[in-house]
Write a protein that holds these residues in place. Structure first.
Motif, short mmCIF file in Angstrom:
data_model
loop_
_atom_site.label_atom_id
_atom_site.label_comp_id
_atom_site.label_asym_id
_atom_site.label_seq_id
_atom_site.Cartn_x
_atom_site.Cartn_y
_atom_site.Cartn_z
N LEU A 99 0.83 -1.20 0.00
CA LEU A 99 0.00 0.00 0.00
C LEU A 99 0.87 1.26 0.00
N LEU A 110 1.74 2.08 -3.34
CA LEU A 110 0.59 2.53 -4.13
C LEU A 110 0.05 3.88 -3.69
N ILE A 111 0.67 4.50 -2.68
CA ILE A 111 0.11 5.72 -2.10
C ILE A 111 0.05 6.86 -3.12
N PHE A 163 -2.76 6.28 -5.61
CA PHE A 163 -4.02 6.52 -4.90
C PHE A 163 -4.33 8.02 -4.84
N PHE A 217 -5.29 9.42 -8.21
CA PHE A 217 -6.63 9.02 -8.61
C PHE A 217 -7.70 9.80 -7.83
N VAL A 218 -7.46 9.98 -6.51
CA VAL A 218 -8.45 10.68 -5.69
C VAL A 218 -8.56 12.14 -6.09
N GLN A 237 -14.66 7.27 -6.36
CA GLN A 237 -13.31 7.61 -5.91
C GLN A 237 -12.99 6.97 -4.56
N PRO A 259 -10.39 2.72 -4.34
CA PRO A 259 -9.26 2.47 -3.43
C PRO A 259 -9.56 1.42 -2.38
N ILE A 305 -9.10 -1.97 -3.89
CA ILE A 305 -7.67 -2.28 -4.02
C ILE A 305 -7.10 -2.72 -2.69
N VAL A 306 -7.48 -2.04 -1.61
CA VAL A 306 -6.99 -2.40 -0.27
C VAL A 306 -7.42 -3.82 0.08
#
Length: 475
Positions: free
Chosen positions: A20, A23-24, A27, A30-31, A41, A45, A48-49
């Protein structure tokens, strides 16, 4: 330990958090820049988590390790089963660390380093296993390697485990933390963090009000700036003390074992035969006090973990005690050589190199921002002083099979290298050096995934060629 064993279940959380963390940035992108549909939105995420967590659980279920037939055997893989068998004799070191997630459960993280694991990552990592299990693995591998080499009896092995080279005292820990220069790092981190909110915080309005406030309270602002630096220094002080608390160096067989840390405990193993060079570093604050820091340059390690290749073995110690502490264990090294300095005619070249960058930089404010711009001339004075000390600290020594180079960047560095460990030694003469009968020498040893060494500029040309002749094995 022939039965396959699994890691502790907390390893699923550790591995998931690591993924994670990677991937921050996607993320956040995207947000912030993704679909305007607020629900999507948040849902994407979250999905994905969940996928990462499920993947972590499956990976944990499929990951096993065991010691069998002189090998550390690891099997892993969710869909494709992979096997990695590491013979004990190939294992160079086992590095143990206790993270925040492992420590409450009495677990450790074990990183396995081999002679061929210097391409960016360790040969294997056991994310979370009990301390007793890690100690058993260490002892089994240690005993097997010594039995194979027939270099230690059981009595000598036990005796060598009790040898302590160095243990940091409370006073030394405080001195290490207070002279580390970490306040600048803290301030830089705060500035980088604050800059990320440029669109949210109206900095223009804030700075306009701040400017008028400065005009009416210069003394108050000076006090606030001082307090800010004091807080940054205090944070850096605590951070360093927590990181290096309990710093101890022990010798076990043919290994040096370093343990340190208060919140995150770490144990680092350095095989003596992998030591490539010894570096003594003196920063601007510690040098006048007679203190220094000693590093070992070790073959192996990785590009992702430079600490495993450039290892701090003495965080802070009186310089005149370095030989006393290390000589009994690093018997091939001579830590008190007589340094041959750079010739006096090289001083002009050192001063000129400092002026070549400081004069143009100082000229701009002098021309465009007078009269306050004249303060920039102090930069030229500082440059001249630094250049003089660069000249004063430049030097070399040759002692049988050891080359010692001394030079200054910001810190004063003295590096001790054995001829058999030097990977390359080069000399250089520019047109202007040739006129002054001067030359530059650059020696490099293997360290981590690359190399390190020392470079001394403007030495006596005759001396440099003698060093090159010594290294080239010609008579």
């Amino acid at each position: 330990m022939s039965e396959p064993k699994r890691l502790h279940p907390i390893s699923t959380v550790v591995n998931a958090l690591k993924q994670l963390k990677d991937l921050i940035i996607p993320f956040l992108v995207f947000v912030v820049f993704g679909s305007k549909n607020g629900g999507f939105q948040l849902i994407f995420p979250a999905v994905i988590v969940v996928i990462v967590l499920i993947g972590g659980i499956l990976s944990w279920l499929r990951y096993t390790y065991r010691l069998e037939e002189g090998e550390l055997r690891i099997e892993y893989g969710i869909f494709v089963r992979k096997r990695r068998y590491i013979p004990f004799e190939r294992i160079q070191s086992l590095d143990l660390s206790e993270g925040i997630l492992q420590r409450p459960f009495g677990l450790v993280r074990v990183k396995v380093e081999t002679a061929g694991s210097s391409k960016g990552e360790a040969e294997a990592v056991l994310t979370a296993i009990p301390k007793e299990e890690a100690n058993l693995i260490q002892q089994t591998i240690f005993s097997a390697k010594n039995e194979a080499n027939h270099t230690h009896t059981e009595e000598n092995v036990e005796k060598s485990r009790d040898e302590t080279l160095y243990k940091i005292s409370t006073n030394e820990l405080f001195l290490l933390a207070s002279t580390s220069g970490g306040a600048g790092v803290v301030l830089s981190a705060v500035a980088a963090f604050v800059s990320q909110f440029e669109e949210i915080i109206p900095y223009d309005k804030v700075f306009n009000r701040f400017e008028s406030f400065i005009a009416s309270g210069v003394i108050l602002i000076s006090i606030l700036v001082f307090i800010g630096f004091l807080i940054a220094w205090a944070i850096a002080l605590v951070r360093t003390m927590v990181k290096y608390a309990g710093f101890t160096v022990n010798k076990a067989g043919e290994d040096l074992i370093i343990t340190r840390g208060l919140l995150e405990k770490r144990q680092l193993t350095i095989p003596l035969h992998r030591i490539q060079a010894v570096r003594v570093s003196e920063n601007l604050i510690r040098q006048p006090l007679g203190y220094c820091t000693v590093f070992l340059e070790s073959a192996g390690g990785s590009a992702l973990d430079a600490e495993s290749s450039k290892v701090m073995i003495l965080p802070i110690v009186k310089k005149n005690r370095v030989s006393e502490i290390l000589s009994p264990y690093l018997t091939d090294y001579h830590f008190e050589p007589g340094i041959t300095p750079a010739p006096i005619r090289a001083l002009k070249r050192y001063l000129l190199r400092g002026l070549l960058w400081s004069l143009p930089v100082a000229a701009i404010p002098v021309i465009f921002f007078r009269p306050w711009g004249y303060l920039a001339l102090l930069l030229v004075v500082i440059s001249a002083i630094v250049s003089y000390f660069n000249f004063k600290d430049a030097g070399w020594n040759l002692d049988h099979h050891q080359l010692t180079l001394r030079f200054r960047t910001i810190n004063k560095n003295t590096i001790f290298m054995k001829r058999s460990r030097i990977q390359s030694l080069s000399i250089k003469e520019s047109h202007f050096q040739r006129k002054k009968e001067l030359a530059t020498i650059h020696a490099k040893v293997m360290s981590g995934s690359g190399g390190t060494g020392g470079k001394v500029v403007d030495l006596e040309k005759e001396d440099v060629y003698e060093l090159y002749k010594w290294y080239s094995y010609t008579k």
